[in-house]
Design a protein around this motif. Structure first.
Motif, PDB file in Angstrom:
ATOM      1  N   ALA A  66       0.833  -1.196   0.000  1.00 20.19           N
ATOM      2  CA  ALA A  66       0.000   0.000   0.000  1.00 20.19           C
ATOM      3  C   ALA A  66       0.872   1.252   0.000  1.00 20.19           C
ATOM      4  O   ALA A  66       0.566   2.239  -0.679  1.00 20.19           O
ATOM      5  CB  ALA A  66      -0.934   0.001   1.210  1.00 20.19           C
ATOM      6  N   ILE A  67       1.957   1.233   0.778  1.00 22.04           N
ATOM      7  CA  ILE A  67       2.863   2.374   0.803  1.00 22.04           C
ATOM      8  C   ILE A  67       3.495   2.579  -0.569  1.00 22.04           C
ATOM      9  O   ILE A  67       3.606   3.715  -1.060  1.00 22.04           O
ATOM     10  CB  ILE A  67       3.945   2.175   1.885  1.00 22.04           C
ATOM     11  CG1 ILE A  67       3.317   2.303   3.276  1.00 22.04           C
ATOM     12  CG2 ILE A  67       5.074   3.194   1.721  1.00 22.04           C
ATOM     13  CD1 ILE A  67       4.264   1.946   4.399  1.00 22.04           C
ATOM     14  N   VAL A  68       3.916   1.485  -1.207  1.00 13.12           N
ATOM     15  CA  VAL A  68       4.489   1.596  -2.549  1.00 13.12           C
ATOM     16  C   VAL A  68       3.446   2.136  -3.520  1.00 13.12           C
ATOM     17  O   VAL A  68       3.724   3.052  -4.313  1.00 13.12           O
ATOM     18  CB  VAL A  68       5.025   0.232  -3.029  1.00 13.12           C
ATOM     19  CG1 VAL A  68       5.442   0.316  -4.501  1.00 13.12           C
ATOM     20  CG2 VAL A  68       6.202  -0.209  -2.179  1.00 13.12           C
ATOM     21  N   TYR A  69       2.224   1.603  -3.444  1.00 16.42           N
ATOM     22  CA  TYR A  69       1.174   2.025  -4.379  1.00 16.42           C
ATOM     23  C   TYR A  69       0.871   3.515  -4.229  1.00 16.42           C
ATOM     24  O   TYR A  69       0.899   4.270  -5.211  1.00 16.42           O
ATOM     25  CB  TYR A  69      -0.102   1.212  -4.170  1.00 16.42           C
ATOM     26  CG  TYR A  69      -1.218   1.642  -5.098  1.00 16.42           C
ATOM     27  CD1 TYR A  69      -1.275   1.160  -6.397  1.00 16.42           C
ATOM     28  CD2 TYR A  69      -2.175   2.562  -4.682  1.00 16.42           C
ATOM     29  CE1 TYR A  69      -2.274   1.581  -7.270  1.00 16.42           C
ATOM     30  CE2 TYR A  69      -3.176   2.993  -5.546  1.00 16.42           C
ATOM     31  CZ  TYR A  69      -3.221   2.499  -6.831  1.00 16.42           C
ATOM     32  OH  TYR A  69      -4.200   2.933  -7.693  1.00 16.42           O
ATOM     33  N   PHE A  70       0.546   3.923  -2.996  1.00 17.53           N
ATOM     34  CA  PHE A  70       0.175   5.318  -2.810  1.00 17.53           C
ATOM     35  C   PHE A  70       1.382   6.246  -2.962  1.00 17.53           C
ATOM     36  O   PHE A  70       1.242   7.407  -3.345  1.00 17.53           O
ATOM     37  CB  PHE A  70      -0.508   5.514  -1.452  1.00 17.53           C
ATOM     38  CG  PHE A  70      -1.922   5.031  -1.440  1.00 17.53           C
ATOM     39  CD1 PHE A  70      -2.921   5.735  -2.080  1.00 17.53           C
ATOM     40  CD2 PHE A  70      -2.266   3.842  -0.815  1.00 17.53           C
ATOM     41  CE1 PHE A  70      -4.230   5.277  -2.098  1.00 17.53           C
ATOM     42  CE2 PHE A  70      -3.564   3.378  -0.819  1.00 17.53           C
ATOM     43  CZ  PHE A  70      -4.554   4.100  -1.464  1.00 17.53           C
ATOM     44  N   GLY A  71       2.576   5.727  -2.672  1.00 15.24           N
ATOM     45  CA  GLY A  71       3.776   6.513  -2.938  1.00 15.24           C
ATOM     46  C   GLY A  71       3.921   6.813  -4.421  1.00 15.24           C
ATOM     47  O   GLY A  71       4.243   7.939  -4.823  1.00 15.24           O
ATOM     48  N   PHE A 118      -4.627   7.255   6.385  1.00 17.27           N
ATOM     49  CA  PHE A 118      -3.513   8.033   6.915  1.00 17.27           C
ATOM     50  C   PHE A 118      -2.500   8.386   5.826  1.00 17.27           C
ATOM     51  O   PHE A 118      -1.931   9.479   5.828  1.00 17.27           O
ATOM     52  CB  PHE A 118      -2.836   7.262   8.048  1.00 17.27           C
ATOM     53  CG  PHE A 118      -3.722   7.066   9.250  1.00 17.27           C
ATOM     54  CD1 PHE A 118      -4.674   8.011   9.589  1.00 17.27           C
ATOM     55  CD2 PHE A 118      -3.627   5.924  10.041  1.00 17.27           C
ATOM     56  CE1 PHE A 118      -5.506   7.839  10.687  1.00 17.27           C
ATOM     57  CE2 PHE A 118      -4.446   5.746  11.141  1.00 17.27           C
ATOM     58  CZ  PHE A 118      -5.395   6.702  11.460  1.00 17.27           C
ATOM     59  N   MET A 119      -2.272   7.468   4.894  1.00 18.67           N
ATOM     60  CA  MET A 119      -1.317   7.757   3.831  1.00 18.67           C
ATOM     61  C   MET A 119      -1.803   8.912   2.957  1.00 18.67           C
ATOM     62  O   MET A 119      -1.036   9.822   2.624  1.00 18.67           O
ATOM     63  CB  MET A 119      -1.069   6.507   2.988  1.00 18.67           C
ATOM     64  CG  MET A 119      -0.100   5.532   3.638  1.00 18.67           C
ATOM     65  SD  MET A 119       0.333   4.142   2.587  1.00 18.67           S
ATOM     66  CE  MET A 119      -1.099   3.115   2.771  1.00 18.67           C
ATOM     67  N   ILE A 120      -3.080   8.903   2.601  1.00 20.89           N
ATOM     68  CA  ILE A 120      -3.615   9.961   1.755  1.00 20.89           C
ATOM     69  C   ILE A 120      -3.688  11.277   2.524  1.00 20.89           C
ATOM     70  O   ILE A 120      -3.326  12.345   2.012  1.00 20.89           O
ATOM     71  CB  ILE A 120      -4.998   9.567   1.214  1.00 20.89           C
ATOM     72  CG1 ILE A 120      -4.865   8.362   0.267  1.00 20.89           C
ATOM     73  CG2 ILE A 120      -5.658  10.732   0.495  1.00 20.89           C
ATOM     74  CD1 ILE A 120      -6.188   7.842  -0.252  1.00 20.89           C
TER      75      ILE A 120
END
Length: 486
Positions: A66-71, A118-120
């Protein structure tokens, strides 16, 4: 004895990380290992850890991809319009920025996944907080509390667990709770206004042009964490800084504000400067904007509909996003390397938390703590078991996982309430009250995404957020009683 040691282990962990005597990863590993030996089960430590790692491995995998995707989505510019739109709405007003944080976190929480929220939210709001030198614990606290209220959605987890544990329909639990949860969300917005006014008083208010003006050149990549450069400057009018910070006045970065809360920008040494979303960065893919937007929408829809396990969805999504946006291998490796730091920090924290949860469950501490609390309830409180459940849900969902609470404690409370004519539906609804505080629990992997991306110490976040989140939970409980829901 296990009850006392269980509470002692949790208290020791919280005290040490809040006093910054140990890092969260070290505390999550060493403290439970020590207590496991103390209860005479040191020989089984390996089994407990492996079991805990096995339980959390899907979560760790989901977070990694998910971090890679949203990054990648941040890199290619998917969220740039959101950042620009929020900046224009906020008009560089600290109060509007904090309210915008709450609104954005609540909206994104509709996907039911805290890590994604939280990432967004951090990706969109972090540049504004850094530009205006606002306290980042305000951002993490408001985002976590707003997400906690929205976490009660039927696909968010707690409601489904309560329905499963008590053999009820999730809709029967959730729909009547909507008015009380609406009051809780309104309380979060009011909290955002109060905290925003406090930030406005501390920093002053800039115009949009003043906020955009900066003497430091943007980096040619999307980077949400800074590297040193430039001098810290501060506007004379209103006291709000417009420059980026390095060195200089460290007290502005991490010190107690007028109310005694930690004003943490997440930069212990003050050497981190601001890097925003450079409109000319090389990673932008404007021609693929609608593809990326459609892919993200499809991914979130598939998550909500549970078409596939979430880790698998993000694994496929990350692979597809990298392949389409960066077809050349060197570019793909560069994007993965750019986000490797966040991936390592978050996944490492999750696996460290597996030691904590593995020992807590494997030694029987969770069961003994739950039994002790239930037995401590006076017999005369039987007719008011729904209220008791609501009050207990606040600390219990903080100190144990949702699985432990909903499958281990709630059925016992429901059985005790049924003996006094209390409906299982009331118990189930009351059990949702503690979710605003639960989302800041050290046992929730998503919170490490929040504090990690915001560069905030977990102890600072805990010290700031707990009181506000607990107050929000009490507001929801009182609203539930007022509306006759609980």
């Amino acid at each position: 004895m296990l009850t006392i040691l269980g509470f002692a282990m949790i208290a020791t962990f919280l005290v040490l990380i809040m006093l910054k005597k140990m890092s969260p990863i070290a505390a999550l590993v060493l403290i439970p290992a020590l207590f496991c030996v103390a209860v005479g089960q040191g020989a089984k430590l390996g089994d407990y850890v492996i079991e805990g790692v096995g339980n959390l491995a899907p979560t760790a995998a989901m977070l990694m991809f998910a971090i890679v995707y949203f990054g990648v989505m941040i890199d290619v510019g998917l969220f740039d319009p959101i950042v620009r739109g929020i900046l224009r709405f906020c008009k560089a007003d600290p109060m509007r920025i904090v309210v915008g944080t709450a609104v954005l976190a609540a909206i994104v929480s509709l996907d039911g996944d805290g890590s994604t929220t939280f990432m967004i939210t951090v990706s969109a709001m972090y540049p504004l907080y850094k530009r205006l030198k606002m306290s980042l614990v305000v951002m993490t606290g408001v985002a976590a509390t707003a997400n906690g209220v929205m976490n009660t959605l039927p696909w968010g987890g707690p409601t489904a667990r309560a329905a499963t544990a008590l053999k009820l329909d999730a809709g029967d639990i959730f729909v009547p709770m909507i008015p009380a949860l609406g009051v809780g969300l309104a309380a979060v917005l009011l909290l955002a206004v109060v905290l925003g006014r406090r930030e406005r008083k501390r920093l002053g208010m800039l115009t949009l042009d003043e906020a955009l003006a900066t003497g430091t050149a943007m980096e040619p990549e999307t980077v949400l964490v800074g590297a040193g450069g430039g001098d810290r400057t501060r506007k004379n009018s209103g006291g709000a800084g417009t420059g980026t910070g390095t060195g200089g006045d460290a007290a502005q970065n991490a010190g107690p504000d007028a109310d005694g809360d930690i004003d943490a920008d997440g930069d212990e040494d003050g050497d981190e400067g601001f890097k925003g979303l450079d409109p000319n960065r090389a990673t932008l893919r404007p021609k693929l904007y609608w593809f990326n937007a459609g892919l993200t929408l499809a991914l979130l829809t598939a998550m909500i509909m549970e078409l596939m396990p979430i880790p698998v969805l993000f694994l496929l999504g990350a692979a597809l996003a990298l392949t389409v946006n960066f077809p050349h291998m060197p570019d793909q490796r560069a994007r993965i390397a750019a986000h490797a730091d966040n991936v390592l920090n978050v996944s490492g924290m999750v696996f460290a938390a597996a030691v904590f949860t593995g020992v807590l469950s494997g030694t029987g501490m969770v069961e003994h703590m739950a039994d002790w609390l239930v037995d401590a309830i006076p017999a005369g409180m039987g007719p008011h078991m729904a209220i008791v459940t609501g009050i207990l849900s606040i600390p219990l969902t903080y100190f144990m996982s949702n699985d432990g609470f909903y499958f281990g404690v709630v059925p016992v409370l429901a059985e005790a309430g049924a003996a006094h004519g209390v409906s299982p539906l009331e118990i189930a609804r009351a059990s949702l009250v503690g979710q605003p505080l639960h989302m800041s629990s050290p046992l929730v992997p998503a919170v490490y995404v929040l504090v990690g991306m915001a560069k905030v110490e977990f102890g600072d976040h805990t010290r700031f957020t707990v009181k506000w989140a607990a107050l929000t939970s009490l507001v929801i409980l009182c609203a539930g009683l007022l509306f006759g829901i609980i």
